[in-house]
Design an enzyme around this catalytic site. Structure first.
Site, mmCIF file in Angstrom:
data_model
loop_
_atom_site.group_PDB
_atom_site.id
_atom_site.type_symbol
_atom_site.label_atom_id
_atom_site.label_comp_id
_atom_site.label_asym_id
_atom_site.label_seq_id
_atom_site.Cartn_x
_atom_site.Cartn_y
_atom_site.Cartn_z
ATOM 1 C CG ASN A 9 -1.665 1.235 1.473
ATOM 2 O OD1 ASN A 9 -1.785 2.055 0.574
ATOM 3 N ND2 ASN A 9 -2.204 1.400 2.682
ATOM 4 C CE LYS A 11 0.069 3.332 4.907
ATOM 5 N NZ LYS A 11 0.168 3.480 6.333
ATOM 6 C CG HIS A 95 -5.637 2.048 5.637
ATOM 7 N ND1 HIS A 95 -5.153 3.008 6.485
ATOM 8 C CD2 HIS A 95 -4.625 1.168 5.430
ATOM 9 C CE1 HIS A 95 -3.880 2.719 6.781
ATOM 10 N NE2 HIS A 95 -3.542 1.616 6.151
ATOM 11 C CD GLU A 97 -2.707 5.641 6.919
ATOM 12 O OE1 GLU A 97 -2.757 5.638 5.685
ATOM 13 O OE2 GLU A 97 -1.772 5.108 7.568
ATOM 14 C CD GLU A 167 -3.317 -2.422 7.728
ATOM 15 O OE1 GLU A 167 -2.200 -2.617 7.265
ATOM 16 O OE2 GLU A 167 -4.003 -1.437 7.455
ATOM 17 N N GLY A 173 2.904 2.301 10.813
ATOM 18 C CA GLY A 173 3.879 3.369 10.594
ATOM 19 C C GLY A 173 4.650 3.759 11.839
ATOM 20 C CB SER A 213 5.630 -1.885 11.889
ATOM 21 O OG SER A 213 5.278 -0.533 12.136
HETATM 22 P P1 PGA Z 1 3.093 0.290 7.690
HETATM 23 O O1 PGA Z 1 1.611 0.540 7.128
HETATM 24 O O2 PGA Z 1 3.595 -0.989 7.065
HETATM 25 O O3 PGA Z 1 3.878 1.504 7.237
HETATM 26 O O4 PGA Z 1 2.996 0.196 9.167
HETATM 27 C C1 PGA Z 1 0.717 -0.533 6.977
HETATM 28 C C2 PGA Z 1 -0.595 -0.029 6.455
HETATM 29 O O5 PGA Z 1 -1.028 1.061 6.847
HETATM 30 O O6 PGA Z 1 -1.257 -0.687 5.637
#
Ligand code: PGA
Length: 250
Positions: A9, A11, A95, A97, A167, A173, A213
């Protein structure tokens, strides 16, 4: 058995040119991986370009979100028909976010899931608890609500085409991955819940991804867990070498 699924992803990263350069590298290292599926979710504006580069490759394309309507007055949205016409086969939905920054709730996320299925895109329904929810022992009830409401109206037949991604918000992140035991515990819970909502066979066939992560140095131990069927990768999907190591997990 369940075929592993690794999703990158990107983003809101990469211009069209940067996306082109990155996917050209990733396409090479993903060639010939015939025992697993790889999906890339570039920014919507680069979706068509990335799909073009990946034509005839073993990597497929996902959208980072999708509207429930085929077309109409929905400024700023992308429709399932547009995603398909650009070369996409799947859509990330819900997601954290989208939930936290853009206030998408379970009801809207459910509409998106049903819309994706209606137009034959594979939905990847994301769920996850915040740190506060985990610390106040609400993890399982939050996840149960997200699953029951996010999947409302999804038939058993469509559930087989749907992917769930766990997640934990506190792991996205932040560099703080859930331990393999924490992740496995939640994945087993999700599968048990799906067995209650559908049939055991269906729950056994649904792919449940872990995200938060995921990195080259933890992917192998996560993927070794019984109920972890793949990964949804953010930061580490933005560098060809780390994403290549992840999709080549052992
Ligand atoms: P990350 O993000 O691997 O940077 O933690 C995962 C995600 O938001 O799908």
């Amino acid at each position: 058995m369940r075929r592993p699924l690794l999703v990158g992803n990107w983003k809101m990263h990469t211009t069209i040119l940067e996306a082109y350069l990155l996917v050209s590298e990733i396409g090479k290292c993903a060639a010939g991986l015939d025992d697993r599926d790889v999906l890339l979710a570039p920014p919507q504006i680069a979706l068509h370009e990335v799909a073009r580069v990946l034509q005839n490759s073993d990597v497929s394309i996902a959208s980072q979100n999708v509207c429930w309507k085929g077309e109409g007055a929905f400024t700023g949205e992308i429709s399932p028909t547009m995603v398909k016409a650009a070369g996409g086969v799947a859509a990330i939905i819900g997601h954290s976010e989208r939930r936290q920054i853009f206030h998408e709730d379970n009801e809207m996320i459910n509409k998106r899931v049903l819309g994706a299925l209606k137009y034959d895109l594979m939905p990847i329904l994301c769920i996850g608890e915040t740190l506060e929810e985990r610390e106040s022992d609400k993890t399982f009830s939050v996840l149960e609500d997200q699953i029951r409401q996010g999947l409302a109206g999804v038939t058993a037949e469509n559930m087989e085409k749907t992917v769930v991604a766990y997640e934990p918000v506190w792991a996205i992140g932040t560099g703080k991955t859930a331990t393999k035991e924490q992740a496995q515990e939640v994945h087993a819970f999700i599968r048990k819940l799906l067995a209650e909502m559908y049939e055991k066979d269906i729950a056994e066939s649904v792919r449940i991804l872990y995200g938060g992560s995921v990195k080259p140095d933890n992917v192998d131990e996560l993927m070794a867990q019984t109920d972890i069927d793949g990964a949804l990768v953010g930061g580490a999907a933005l560098k060809a070498d780390s994403f290549c190591r992840i999709i080549n997990f052992i």
